[in-house]
Motif scaffolding. Sequence first.
Motif, PDB file in Angstrom:
ATOM      1  N   ALA B 106      54.222  26.700  49.750  1.00  0.00           N
ATOM      2  CA  ALA B 106      55.226  26.515  50.796  1.00  0.00           C
ATOM      3  C   ALA B 106      55.844  27.851  51.183  1.00  0.00           C
ATOM      4  CB  ALA B 106      56.306  25.540  50.328  1.00  0.00           C
ATOM      5  N   ARG B 107      55.926  28.751  50.227  1.00  0.00           N
ATOM      6  CA  ARG B 107      56.565  30.038  50.482  1.00  0.00           C
ATOM      7  C   ARG B 107      55.604  31.122  50.962  1.00  0.00           C
ATOM      8  NH1 ARG B 107      61.519  30.967  47.974  1.00  0.00           N
ATOM      9  NH2 ARG B 107      61.284  33.094  48.695  1.00  0.00           N
ATOM     10  N   VAL B 108      54.380  31.142  50.419  1.00  0.00           N
ATOM     11  CA  VAL B 108      53.489  32.246  50.788  1.00  0.00           C
ATOM     12  C   VAL B 108      52.417  31.826  51.788  1.00  0.00           C
ATOM     13  CG1 VAL B 108      53.893  33.458  48.604  1.00  0.00           C
ATOM     14  CG2 VAL B 108      51.921  31.925  48.816  1.00  0.00           C
ATOM     15  N   GLY B 109      52.238  30.538  51.984  1.00  0.00           N
ATOM     16  CA  GLY B 109      51.253  30.094  52.964  1.00  0.00           C
ATOM     17  C   GLY B 109      49.875  29.922  52.368  1.00  0.00           C
ATOM     18  N   ARG B 110      49.031  29.181  53.074  1.00  0.00           N
ATOM     19  CA  ARG B 110      47.746  28.785  52.514  1.00  0.00           C
ATOM     20  C   ARG B 110      46.725  29.910  52.415  1.00  0.00           C
ATOM     21  NH1 ARG B 110      45.795  24.314  56.513  1.00  0.00           N
ATOM     22  NH2 ARG B 110      43.893  24.461  55.289  1.00  0.00           N
ATOM     23  N   GLN B 111      46.939  30.988  53.170  1.00  0.00           N
ATOM     24  CA  GLN B 111      45.923  32.049  53.121  1.00  0.00           C
ATOM     25  C   GLN B 111      45.910  32.770  51.767  1.00  0.00           C
ATOM     26  OE1 GLN B 111      48.770  32.095  54.609  1.00  0.00           O
ATOM     27  NE2 GLN B 111      49.378  34.090  55.375  1.00  0.00           N
ATOM     28  N   ALA B 112      47.017  32.683  51.061  1.00  0.00           N
ATOM     29  CA  ALA B 112      47.091  33.391  49.780  1.00  0.00           C
ATOM     30  C   ALA B 112      46.636  32.474  48.651  1.00  0.00           C
ATOM     31  CB  ALA B 112      48.523  33.850  49.539  1.00  0.00           C
ATOM     32  N   LEU B 113      45.519  32.788  48.058  1.00  0.00           N
ATOM     33  CA  LEU B 113      44.974  31.910  47.021  1.00  0.00           C
ATOM     34  C   LEU B 113      45.504  32.293  45.650  1.00  0.00           C
ATOM     35  CD1 LEU B 113      41.500  31.660  48.603  1.00  0.00           C
ATOM     36  CD2 LEU B 113      42.952  29.707  48.061  1.00  0.00           C
ATOM     37  N   ALA B 114      46.675  31.820  45.359  1.00  0.00           N
ATOM     38  CA  ALA B 114      47.325  32.135  44.091  1.00  0.00           C
ATOM     39  C   ALA B 114      46.663  31.384  42.942  1.00  0.00           C
ATOM     40  CB  ALA B 114      48.788  31.772  44.176  1.00  0.00           C
ATOM     41  N   VAL B 115      46.658  31.988  41.765  1.00  0.00           N
ATOM     42  CA  VAL B 115      46.119  31.318  40.572  1.00  0.00           C
ATOM     43  C   VAL B 115      47.115  31.386  39.415  1.00  0.00           C
ATOM     44  CG1 VAL B 115      43.670  31.660  41.056  1.00  0.00           C
ATOM     45  CG2 VAL B 115      44.944  33.428  39.836  1.00  0.00           C
ATOM     46  N   THR B 116      47.109  30.327  38.605  1.00  0.00           N
ATOM     47  CA  THR B 116      47.915  30.306  37.401  1.00  0.00           C
ATOM     48  C   THR B 116      47.413  31.372  36.443  1.00  0.00           C
ATOM     49  OG1 THR B 116      47.823  27.905  37.635  1.00  0.00           O
ATOM     50  CG2 THR B 116      48.836  28.749  35.637  1.00  0.00           C
ATOM     51  N   THR B 117      48.312  32.222  35.970  1.00  0.00           N
ATOM     52  CA  THR B 117      47.892  33.167  34.930  1.00  0.00           C
ATOM     53  C   THR B 117      48.469  32.771  33.577  1.00  0.00           C
ATOM     54  OG1 THR B 117      49.715  34.606  35.547  1.00  0.00           O
ATOM     55  CG2 THR B 117      47.561  35.129  36.461  1.00  0.00           C
ATOM     56  N   GLY B 118      49.579  32.044  33.577  1.00  0.00           N
ATOM     57  CA  GLY B 118      50.144  31.632  32.295  1.00  0.00           C
ATOM     58  C   GLY B 118      51.022  30.415  32.421  1.00  0.00           C
ATOM     59  N   CYS B 119      51.068  29.631  31.358  1.00  0.00           N
ATOM     60  CA  CYS B 119      51.945  28.470  31.314  1.00  0.00           C
ATOM     61  C   CYS B 119      52.421  28.271  29.880  1.00  0.00           C
ATOM     62  CB  CYS B 119      51.210  27.217  31.774  1.00  0.00           C
ATOM     63  SG  CYS B 119      52.219  25.713  31.629  1.00  0.00           S
ATOM     64  N   SER B 120      53.702  28.057  29.742  1.00  0.00           N
ATOM     65  CA  SER B 120      54.256  27.704  28.437  1.00  0.00           C
ATOM     66  C   SER B 120      54.927  26.347  28.610  1.00  0.00           C
ATOM     67  CB  SER B 120      55.273  28.765  28.025  1.00  0.00           C
ATOM     68  OG  SER B 120      55.989  28.335  26.906  1.00  0.00           O
ATOM     69  N   ILE B 170      49.480  36.480  42.647  1.00  0.00           N
ATOM     70  CA  ILE B 170      49.322  36.327  44.094  1.00  0.00           C
ATOM     71  C   ILE B 170      48.439  37.443  44.615  1.00  0.00           C
ATOM     72  CG2 ILE B 170      50.525  36.169  46.298  1.00  0.00           C
ATOM     73  CD1 ILE B 170      53.077  35.562  44.621  1.00  0.00           C
ATOM     74  N   PRO B 171      47.225  37.113  45.059  1.00  0.00           N
ATOM     75  CA  PRO B 171      46.350  38.171  45.556  1.00  0.00           C
ATOM     76  C   PRO B 171      46.809  38.644  46.934  1.00  0.00           C
ATOM     77  CG  PRO B 171      45.296  36.036  45.805  1.00  0.00           C
ATOM     78  CD  PRO B 171      46.628  35.790  45.155  1.00  0.00           C
ATOM     79  N   PRO B 172      46.403  39.857  47.319  1.00  0.00           N
ATOM     80  CA  PRO B 172      46.707  40.347  48.664  1.00  0.00           C
ATOM     81  C   PRO B 172      46.210  39.365  49.711  1.00  0.00           C
ATOM     82  CG  PRO B 172      45.715  42.079  47.331  1.00  0.00           C
ATOM     83  CD  PRO B 172      45.624  40.819  46.537  1.00  0.00           C
ATOM     84  N   GLU B 173      46.940  39.225  50.815  1.00  0.00           N
ATOM     85  CA  GLU B 173      46.638  38.200  51.824  1.00  0.00           C
ATOM     86  C   GLU B 173      45.247  38.301  52.416  1.00  0.00           C
ATOM     87  OE1 GLU B 173      49.264  36.914  54.725  1.00  0.00           O
ATOM     88  OE2 GLU B 173      51.055  36.996  53.472  1.00  0.00           O
ATOM     89  N   ARG B 174      44.785  39.524  52.626  1.00  0.00           N
ATOM     90  CA  ARG B 174      43.498  39.704  53.327  1.00  0.00           C
ATOM     91  C   ARG B 174      42.310  39.271  52.487  1.00  0.00           C
ATOM     92  NH1 ARG B 174      44.895  38.767  57.183  1.00  0.00           N
ATOM     93  NH2 ARG B 174      46.814  39.679  57.911  1.00  0.00           N
ATOM     94  N   LYS B 175      42.471  39.378  51.187  1.00  0.00           N
ATOM     95  CA  LYS B 175      41.362  39.105  50.278  1.00  0.00           C
ATOM     96  C   LYS B 175      40.766  37.721  50.547  1.00  0.00           C
ATOM     97  CE  LYS B 175      40.345  40.225  45.505  1.00  0.00           C
ATOM     98  NZ  LYS B 175      40.955  40.755  44.283  1.00  0.00           N
ATOM     99  N   THR B 176      39.456  37.642  50.568  1.00  0.00           N
ATOM    100  CA  THR B 176      38.832  36.340  50.750  1.00  0.00           C
ATOM    101  C   THR B 176      38.280  35.850  49.424  1.00  0.00           C
ATOM    102  OG1 THR B 176      36.768  37.391  51.311  1.00  0.00           O
ATOM    103  CG2 THR B 176      38.193  36.759  53.149  1.00  0.00           C
ATOM    104  N   GLY B 177      37.963  34.605  49.364  1.00  0.00           N
ATOM    105  CA  GLY B 177      37.405  34.038  48.134  1.00  0.00           C
ATOM    106  C   GLY B 177      38.509  33.735  47.143  1.00  0.00           C
ATOM    107  N   ILE B 178      38.135  33.133  46.054  1.00  0.00           N
ATOM    108  CA  ILE B 178      39.112  32.722  45.060  1.00  0.00           C
ATOM    109  C   ILE B 178      39.412  33.864  44.107  1.00  0.00           C
ATOM    110  CG2 ILE B 178      39.455  31.183  43.076  1.00  0.00           C
ATOM    111  CD1 ILE B 178      38.283  28.961  44.619  1.00  0.00           C
ATOM    112  N   LYS B 179      40.675  34.077  43.910  1.00  0.00           N
ATOM    113  CA  LYS B 179      41.145  35.144  43.020  1.00  0.00           C
ATOM    114  C   LYS B 179      40.752  34.844  41.572  1.00  0.00           C
ATOM    115  CE  LYS B 179      43.935  38.421  41.527  1.00  0.00           C
ATOM    116  NZ  LYS B 179      43.619  39.823  41.683  1.00  0.00           N
ATOM    117  N   HIS B 180      40.328  35.882  40.885  1.00  0.00           N
ATOM    118  CA  HIS B 180      39.855  35.686  39.508  1.00  0.00           C
ATOM    119  C   HIS B 180      40.871  36.107  38.470  1.00  0.00           C
ATOM    120  CE1 HIS B 180      36.435  34.803  41.702  1.00  0.00           C
ATOM    121  NE2 HIS B 180      35.522  35.462  41.055  1.00  0.00           N
ATOM    122  N   HIS B 181      41.994  35.436  38.428  1.00  0.00           N
ATOM    123  CA  HIS B 181      42.970  35.658  37.363  1.00  0.00           C
ATOM    124  C   HIS B 181      43.306  37.124  37.123  1.00  0.00           C
ATOM    125  CE1 HIS B 181      42.698  31.481  36.476  1.00  0.00           C
ATOM    126  NE2 HIS B 181      41.416  31.549  36.212  1.00  0.00           N
TER     127      HIS B 181
END
Lengths: 183, 183, 183, 183
Positions: B106-120, B170-181
């Motif tokens: 909701a905050r960064v928009g769909r173009q940014a393919l964020a990935v979980t790096t950690g969860c406690s 949060i990967p840079p916006e321009r980057k395409t494909g799925i971010k690899h952690h």
Amino acid sequence: MFSALPCRKPISALHHHIPYALSQRAGFGAEKGRVMALKMNAEELMTFLEEVFPRVKGEFTLMELGPDSLRLRLNVNESHLRPGGTVSGPAMFALADCAFYVLLLARVGRQALAVTTGCSIDFMRKPRPAPLFAQARMLKLGQVLAVGDVLLFSGTDSRPVARASLTYSIPPERKTGIKHHGD
Amino acid sequence: MFSALPCRKPISALHHHIPYALSQRAGFGAEKGRVMALKMNAEELMTFLEEVFPRVKGEFTLMELGPDSLRLRLNVNESHLRPGGTVSGPAMFALADCAFYVLLLARVGRQALAVTTGCSIDFMRKPRPAPLFAQARMLKLGQVLAVGDVLLFSGTDSRPVARASLTYSIPPERKTGIKHHGD
Amino acid sequence: MFSALPCRKPISALHHHIPYALSQRAGFGAEKGRVMALKMNAEELMTFLEEVFPRVKGEFTLMELGPDSLRLRLNVNESHLRPGGTVSGPAMFALADCAFYVLLLARVGRQALAVTTGCSIDFMRKPRPAPLFAQARMLKLGQVLAVGDVLLFSGTDSRPVARASLTYSIPPERKTGIKHHGD
Amino acid sequence: MFSALPCRKPISALHHHIPYALSQRAGFGAEKGRVMALKMNAEELMTFLEEVFPRVKGEFTLMELGPDSLRLRLNVNESHLRPGGTVSGPAMFALADCAFYVLLLARVGRQALAVTTGCSIDFMRKPRPAPLFAQARMLKLGQVLAVGDVLLFSGTDSRPVARASLTYSIPPERKTGIKHHGD
């Protein structure tokens, strides 16, 4: 948020030795509708803390105490800083741990020697060399485990500099001596 | 707290495509006084989620969306339960993770393919076989990392069944494909 | 590292119903010099797991079992994948949790219904759509709490895709019914 | 395990300024078959640490340094103890954090001012008032994030007293000044 910032005076104990009705806002640890008594008031807590940990004398000020939440101030001094003038990670960890420990003591009383069994902490922003505030809340107070979390704020900034979640092991009341991490 | 419980209707998108003033209650992620815009509204978020994760179609209902917080419901069914009729740990993990992911989108928009790096995550009480609610909040939204936490509630009980803190890269916006952690 | 990869055959139970001398490499959970017995062997563990969690039937293969460590394989299928062909976070969480649960069962026996109280997990690399391996070790087995950690590996890659640490609450042996997270 | 215990002499720098072949045992951070160079040797690391954190001068001794792992000793003194003669939680946190920081520095060099973004720590046993040892390993060294874990041992006891996992944010090399937690 921290208008009482320059004030070193601990909150009045008078507010705290009467039972508390369940806070509507933050009453997570409570059975619904149950009235919760604090077993130690603010003065007793700070006296106990400084007896048990003489090294921290004067470092912490209890700003606010409720049945399920607490605000504790670290009076940041040179010994808490690291190069760059920011508060060190261990000092932030110690504040978060201490805040939840005091909240737990308020609820279970001094006879129960609870110990930290786990902590997960995220450092989000660089604290300035200013007083650091811990806002702790009790999320679960069971027979053997207590769980809570803490947000840390630097000075008057409303954005948290760190967040921590803590788990404590609560030994049976009769047991004497210091509990050895769940052994 | 969850009076809207039986209601499956997503909250109106109308509430969400206008900029938000900083919430006084929970506005941790924000610069003071700054006005924050959501880049996706509730409808867009749920549509995107079901496009990207067709498997979860119908599982989640967005109950409330603000600039720094969100409430998401897991419509608990047989597949989420484990023996004893309680909701499984992986299902709780998935709900917490999804809630924070949607808030971040909701905050960064769909173009940014964020990935979980950690969860406690702390499991505190046994959820009943009832809808499960995630109350997520954004604590830090930086250039490369986002940090938040989530409380999970079962049915209408005001005591949380679990708490989780999450970190996303949060990967840079321009980057395409799925971010690899964080690679 | 996982040369036995294509082999679905569980490790021989023969290796496991005799007492173990303290492993020199990984014997963290043990008193020095003490001999440790496993209370369940590999066959008993997998039978129990599939009885209690019928849904996971065929998903897991126990590759190796020692007094303080275990290797468990997740036979990754479509249901574990997310878009992009990678294994989902909840599936990785479930594998880590299950691996440590089985290791704990091996040590305390089936009568003790242990429950996860906390998990901290870091996602480091994107797993390929290949079998996923959990290497779990017991770090502490106390009267009320057990602590361990798990590394997850994808296929034959020697770099871990995730790491998790887990805490379990162990209820008293006599207690019947499912333990409610430390209540 | 720690036969070198009374020895304060840092390990020879000679062992460390040559490239390392991938360790077979612990080479998690490495591409298979790749040769990894340490950018700082043991002497350079300790000199840098004491320059940047003059307060810790004499507290830490680097016992062993490899491409993906390190052993660091905390020379426990009065200031690290809490009532009951055990090492305090913040002192254990500081040791774990410092151990992984030094390992990261060895790999990325001093120009990169990495900061801790998260730590999850489990306290498992009560350390005696004896030297405390941190065994750190690198699990992932990416472009922006590094992940590792640490076991802490007290004196010559082979059972860990605590375990920690740590995440560091690595700023771009050119950037000057201290990185502000992923901003």
